[in-house]
Scaffold this motif. Structure first.
Motif, PDB file in Angstrom:
ATOM      1  N   ILE A 355       0.851  -1.190   0.000  1.00  0.00           N
ATOM      2  CA  ILE A 355       0.000   0.000   0.000  1.00  0.00           C
ATOM      3  C   ILE A 355       0.890   1.245   0.000  1.00  0.00           C
ATOM      4  CG2 ILE A 355      -1.772   1.288   1.231  1.00  0.00           C
ATOM      5  CD1 ILE A 355      -2.870  -1.259   0.211  1.00  0.00           C
ATOM      6  N   ASN A 356       0.608   2.178  -0.912  1.00  0.00           N
ATOM      7  CA  ASN A 356       1.353   3.428  -0.977  1.00  0.00           C
ATOM      8  C   ASN A 356       0.477   4.551  -0.409  1.00  0.00           C
ATOM      9  OD1 ASN A 356       3.680   2.351  -2.293  1.00  0.00           O
ATOM     10  ND2 ASN A 356       2.444   2.207  -4.167  1.00  0.00           N
ATOM     11  N   PHE A 357       0.674   4.849   0.871  1.00  0.00           N
ATOM     12  CA  PHE A 357      -0.161   5.837   1.542  1.00  0.00           C
ATOM     13  C   PHE A 357       0.299   7.259   1.221  1.00  0.00           C
ATOM     14  CE2 PHE A 357      -0.714   2.081   4.236  1.00  0.00           C
ATOM     15  CZ  PHE A 357      -2.096   2.067   4.368  1.00  0.00           C
ATOM     16  N   ARG A 358      -0.679   8.154   1.114  1.00  0.00           N
ATOM     17  CA  ARG A 358      -0.417   9.571   0.907  1.00  0.00           C
ATOM     18  C   ARG A 358      -1.689  10.345   1.273  1.00  0.00           C
ATOM     19  NH1 ARG A 358       0.608   8.114  -5.107  1.00  0.00           N
ATOM     20  NH2 ARG A 358       1.577   6.531  -3.829  1.00  0.00           N
ATOM     21  N   PRO A 359      -1.603  11.650   1.476  1.00  0.00           N
ATOM     22  CA  PRO A 359      -2.821  12.417   1.761  1.00  0.00           C
ATOM     23  C   PRO A 359      -3.792  12.376   0.583  1.00  0.00           C
ATOM     24  CG  PRO A 359      -0.869  13.644   2.402  1.00  0.00           C
ATOM     25  CD  PRO A 359      -0.384  12.466   1.620  1.00  0.00           C
ATOM     26  N   LEU A 362     -11.022  12.485  -0.393  1.00  0.00           N
ATOM     27  CA  LEU A 362     -11.944  11.431  -0.825  1.00  0.00           C
ATOM     28  C   LEU A 362     -12.924  11.938  -1.874  1.00  0.00           C
ATOM     29  CD1 LEU A 362     -12.856   8.510  -0.434  1.00  0.00           C
ATOM     30  CD2 LEU A 362     -14.353   9.290   1.410  1.00  0.00           C
ATOM     31  N   ASN A 363     -13.322  13.200  -1.802  1.00  0.00           N
ATOM     32  CA  ASN A 363     -14.269  13.736  -2.792  1.00  0.00           C
ATOM     33  C   ASN A 363     -13.711  13.656  -4.209  1.00  0.00           C
ATOM     34  OD1 ASN A 363     -16.081  14.283  -0.803  1.00  0.00           O
ATOM     35  ND2 ASN A 363     -15.782  16.497  -0.786  1.00  0.00           N
ATOM     36  N   LEU A 364     -12.398  13.948  -4.348  1.00  0.00           N
ATOM     37  CA  LEU A 364     -11.790  13.897  -5.680  1.00  0.00           C
ATOM     38  C   LEU A 364     -11.818  12.479  -6.239  1.00  0.00           C
ATOM     39  CD1 LEU A 364      -8.677  16.232  -5.131  1.00  0.00           C
ATOM     40  CD2 LEU A 364     -10.918  16.806  -6.106  1.00  0.00           C
ATOM     41  N   GLU A 365     -11.591  11.490  -5.384  1.00  0.00           N
ATOM     42  CA  GLU A 365     -11.621  10.101  -5.840  1.00  0.00           C
ATOM     43  C   GLU A 365     -13.040   9.702  -6.230  1.00  0.00           C
ATOM     44  OE1 GLU A 365      -8.747   8.741  -6.281  1.00  0.00           O
ATOM     45  OE2 GLU A 365      -7.761  10.414  -5.250  1.00  0.00           O
ATOM     46  N   VAL A 366     -14.023  10.142  -5.438  1.00  0.00           N
ATOM     47  CA  VAL A 366     -15.422   9.822  -5.762  1.00  0.00           C
ATOM     48  C   VAL A 366     -15.816  10.435  -7.101  1.00  0.00           C
ATOM     49  CG1 VAL A 366     -17.821  10.186  -5.061  1.00  0.00           C
ATOM     50  CG2 VAL A 366     -16.119   9.541  -3.358  1.00  0.00           C
ATOM     51  N   ASP A 397      -4.170   4.996  -0.185  1.00  0.00           N
ATOM     52  CA  ASP A 397      -3.644   4.694  -1.514  1.00  0.00           C
ATOM     53  C   ASP A 397      -4.760   5.021  -2.506  1.00  0.00           C
ATOM     54  OD1 ASP A 397      -3.023   3.416  -3.961  1.00  0.00           O
ATOM     55  OD2 ASP A 397      -1.737   1.970  -2.942  1.00  0.00           O
ATOM     56  N   PRO A 398      -4.593   6.041  -3.354  1.00  0.00           N
ATOM     57  CA  PRO A 398      -5.682   6.452  -4.252  1.00  0.00           C
ATOM     58  C   PRO A 398      -6.204   5.305  -5.117  1.00  0.00           C
ATOM     59  CG  PRO A 398      -3.913   8.064  -4.284  1.00  0.00           C
ATOM     60  CD  PRO A 398      -3.397   6.890  -3.513  1.00  0.00           C
ATOM     61  N   GLY A 399      -5.286   4.457  -5.596  1.00  0.00           N
ATOM     62  CA  GLY A 399      -5.711   3.332  -6.425  1.00  0.00           C
ATOM     63  C   GLY A 399      -6.621   2.381  -5.673  1.00  0.00           C
ATOM     64  N   ARG A 400      -6.295   2.140  -4.400  1.00  0.00           N
ATOM     65  CA  ARG A 400      -7.133   1.246  -3.590  1.00  0.00           C
ATOM     66  C   ARG A 400      -8.487   1.890  -3.297  1.00  0.00           C
ATOM     67  NH1 ARG A 400      -4.428  -3.380  -4.433  1.00  0.00           N
ATOM     68  NH2 ARG A 400      -2.294  -3.295  -3.632  1.00  0.00           N
ATOM     69  N   ILE A 401      -8.498   3.203  -3.052  1.00  0.00           N
ATOM     70  CA  ILE A 401      -9.762   3.893  -2.786  1.00  0.00           C
ATOM     71  C   ILE A 401     -10.666   3.832  -4.019  1.00  0.00           C
ATOM     72  CG2 ILE A 401     -10.835   6.093  -2.219  1.00  0.00           C
ATOM     73  CD1 ILE A 401      -9.379   4.724   0.113  1.00  0.00           C
ATOM     74  N   GLU A 402     -10.080   4.048  -5.193  1.00  0.00           N
ATOM     75  CA  GLU A 402     -10.862   3.939  -6.422  1.00  0.00           C
ATOM     76  C   GLU A 402     -11.417   2.525  -6.594  1.00  0.00           C
ATOM     77  OE1 GLU A 402      -8.463   5.199  -9.673  1.00  0.00           O
ATOM     78  OE2 GLU A 402      -8.360   7.292  -9.015  1.00  0.00           O
ATOM     79  N   GLN A 403     -10.604   1.538  -6.197  1.00  0.00           N
ATOM     80  CA  GLN A 403     -11.049   0.148  -6.291  1.00  0.00           C
ATOM     81  C   GLN A 403     -12.264  -0.093  -5.396  1.00  0.00           C
ATOM     82  OE1 GLN A 403      -7.869  -2.577  -5.424  1.00  0.00           O
ATOM     83  NE2 GLN A 403      -8.885  -4.311  -6.399  1.00  0.00           N
TER      84      GLN A 403
END
Length: 668
Positions: A355-359, A362-366, A397-403
């Motif tokens: 997992i590559n964590f970063r700030p 969440l709204n942008l990912e949604v 991890d933005p990729g995981r959130i998108e998933q």
């Protein structure tokens, strides 16, 4: 003997209890008399004038209730205020029966000296007042005063009992001889939702599930007709809103003065929250066990895929085959990569994926995934967004959130079918202690809530219990792997989050995910990594317990000019490094090996040479508990199964200069 001394009788069949009570009550103007049985107490009462009797309820041969009854029959002229001493406050049946037999108060073991002294002092004072009145008035006046005082204390004690019933957190109820409710305390309304007018006169079984009706009626008949008493019986009742509440039930006969046949008095202790927490804990433990198993399988499978993919790449590099054979080899490589993707899903569920964590906002990912969903979901399905503007940042991890968003969005689409609504919401929330007590695994604090709900048909309760388990699916064969929600669960847990699923048939389903917030003002942008795939002439020590991984690794590295030494376990690696550490420029070390594991082997290598350059190679990322320590000790990490170009690039980065800083490390 001093005529002003007040006599108190204490009755208990256990001598140590008598000694303790005597010590609590001992004073200059109190004379303690002790009896170890009801019969002995009756004999003492015949010869003495007691201000108070403390009477143990449970005694052999003649219990406290029988003792009270015989005293009343033998010496009706003697009114001795009696405080029952009972084992537990939940023994409400004993207290009720004691009041019916003439007791005026009760004490609960183990006894509190302060409470005992205060209650006893009331009756000592009452007795002294009585004596004083006897000295001033006639015998008739004395009798009237005594009776009035006693009645006042009795009414006070009854009032105390009524107060206890009114304020009890448990349901206290009575039934008539036909099983109809004729009394309930306010706890019924608080726990089950019905008003008193909706309860009185109705059969108790009107509030039971159909499958439990005959069971409750059988218990009632045994209490009413056979005089049985039941305690700690598990049962369920239906709340006014249709939900089920779990109880521990107690019941005994209740003689009604207006009716020759006895009814029932009972206690219902609500255990719904406790059972919910137990179920959550068991589910959490089961998911943890499944995750560990899935992680182990994925790790072993990645080693096999590494060999398949490595040999396929080696054949393509040598270009020894014809065009048709190269196409077939490419298909082998693609199949291995698809297998690697599947094991990556298992690792994600088991919380061992990288997992590559970063700030992250969440709204942008949604909003990003929303655009994709609009292109893939039928136009008859409406997607509504309700995103809080000042949403806090999360570490993710933005990729995981998108998933997560995509998986839940596709699930909602399937639930709605061709027409309906999908609602997506974000907001800042605070999880308090009450929420966390009712939801095992959650931690109090500030969170960002992601909620997605659909207007579909809903999910049966028995399915919701298994919904996050890997390979569990209700879809037809070939229409789902059963990994989608398992992956969501694993990602959420990897992000220290909490997820819930609520569903009702005919209403729809709602998933809620809580991500802990961080203090941050802007999101992080990742810079792409440039790969250098050139070879070299340095000596490399390759350590792995899988023979095929050793062989393909050696062949690939030798093909690109490196001198390769092999070790199939940690002990062998240490021995080789001791003898040749001056010529070995880099070590590629597997983390999971029998006997001496990779972590111990790494420590031993660094004892020999603190400047040793070590690349960790593993089927899953480092254990989070060791993450910070390992990142300081190694120079790089490569995840199995890896492509040759990534292996070569990582080796050159380590040999030619410092790898990325700790903040850029693959562990962060």
């Amino acid at each position: 003997m001093n005529c002003n001394i007040t006599k108190i009788l204490i009755v208990d069949d256990v001598m140590i209890n008598l000694v303790i009570l005597e010590a609590m009550l001992k004073s200059q103007d109190v004379e303690i008399h002790k009896a170890t049985s009801g019969e002995q107490a009756i004999n003492l009462i015949a010869r003495n004038d007691f201000a108070l009797m403390l009477l143990d309820v449970h005694m052999p041969e003649m219990d406290g209730f029988d003792t009270l009854e015989k005293i009343s029959n033998f010496y009706p002229q003697k009114i001795i205020p009696t405080i029952l001493v009972t084992a537990t406050i939940t023994d409400i049946l004993s207290v009720v029966k004691g009041y019916e037999k003439g007791a005026v108060d009760y004490l609960v073991k183990p006894l509190n000296p302060v409470i005992v002294k205060k209650k006893v002092q009331v009756f000592i004072d009452l007795h002294k007042q009585k004596k004083h009145q006897e000295n001033l008035a006639t015998e008739l006046q004395k009798e009237i005063i005594i009776r009035e005082k006693t009645e006042q204390e009795l009414r006070k004690s009854k009032h105390q009992f009524e107060s206890l019933s009114q304020n009890s957190p448990d349901i206290i109820y009575t039934l008539d001889k036909n099983g109809r409710i004729n009394y309930v305390n306010p706890a019924w309304t608080e726990i089950l939702g019905h008003s008193k007018s909706e309860i009185m006169g109705r059969d108790f079984t009107d509030f039971a599930k159909p499958k439990d009706i005959q069971r409750y009626r059988r218990l009632f008949r045994q209490i009413r007709d056979e005089g049985k008493t039941f305690r700690d019986i598990s049962g369920e009742l239906i709340h006014k809103d249709g939900t089920i509440r779990h109880f521990i039930l107690s019941g005994a006969q209740n003689q009604n003065d207006k009716d020759s046949a006895p009814g029932m008095v009972g206690l219902l202790k609500d255990t719904t929250t406790q059972q919910k927490l137990q179920a959550q804990l068991l589910h959490s433990q089961k998911m943890e066990a499944i995750g560990n198993m899935a992680g182990g399988i994925a790790h072993d499978f990645n080693n096999l895929l590494q060999a398949i993919q490595g040999y396929a790449e080696l054949l393509l590099i040598t270009k020894a085959s014809g065009k048709k054979q190269n196409q077939e080899i490419s298909e082998i490589k693609k199949a291995a990569q698809r297998g690697a993707a599947l094991t990556q899903q298992l690792l994600t569920f088991s919380r061992k994926a990288e997992i590559n964590f970063r700030p992250v906002n969440l709204n942008l990912e949604v909003e990003s995934v929303h655009k994709l969903l609009l292109r893939t979901i039928p136009k008859m399905i409406e997607i509504k967004l309700d995103l809080q503007k000042d949403i806090s940042y999360i570490s993710a991890d933005p990729g995981r959130i998108e998933q997560i968003i995509m998986n839940l969005g596709v699930n909602a689409r399937d639930a709605v079918n061709d027409e309906g609504t999908i609602n997506i919401l974000t907001s800042n929330v605070i999880l308090d202690d009450k929420f966390c007590r009712e939801n095992t695994g959650s931690v109090p604090g500030e969170y960002v809530l992601f909620e997605i709900s659909d207007s579909g048909e809903g999910i049966p309760e028995e399915v919701v219990e298994h919904i996050f388990e890997p390979f569990f699916t209700t879809k037809e064969a070939g229409k789902g792997t059963g990994l989608g929600l398992a992956i969501v669960y694993g990602i959420v847990k990897n992000h220290q989050g909490y997820i819930t699923c609520q569903s009702r048939l005919g209403v729809g389903t709602t998933f809620r995910i809580y991500f802990p917030t961080i203090k941050c003002t802007e999101a992080f942008e990742e810079k792409p990594r440039e790969l250098q795939t050139k070879g070299g002439t340095e000596t490399i020590l390759l350590v792995d317990d899988e023979e095929q991984v050793l062989q393909i690794g050696s062949r690939v590295l030798s093909k690109f000019g490196y001198n390769v030494l092999q070790a199939s376990n940690g002990d062998e690696a240490i021995e080789i490094y001791k003898n040749k550490f001056s010529e070995i420029k880099i070590i590629i070390l597997d983390m999971i090996m029998p006997k001496m594991g990779g972590r111990q082997c790494l420590n031993e290598i660094l004892k020999i040479n603190p400047e040793a350059k070590v690349i960790i190679s593993s089927g899953f990322s480092a254990d989070k508990t060791d993450e910070s320590d390992i990142s300081r000790l190694i120079k790089g990490f490569i995840h199995k199964p890896y492509e040759v170009k990534y292996l070569l690039a990582t080796i050159r980065e380590v040999l030619d200069g410092p790898v990325c800083s700790e903040s850029d490390s693959l562990y962060n």
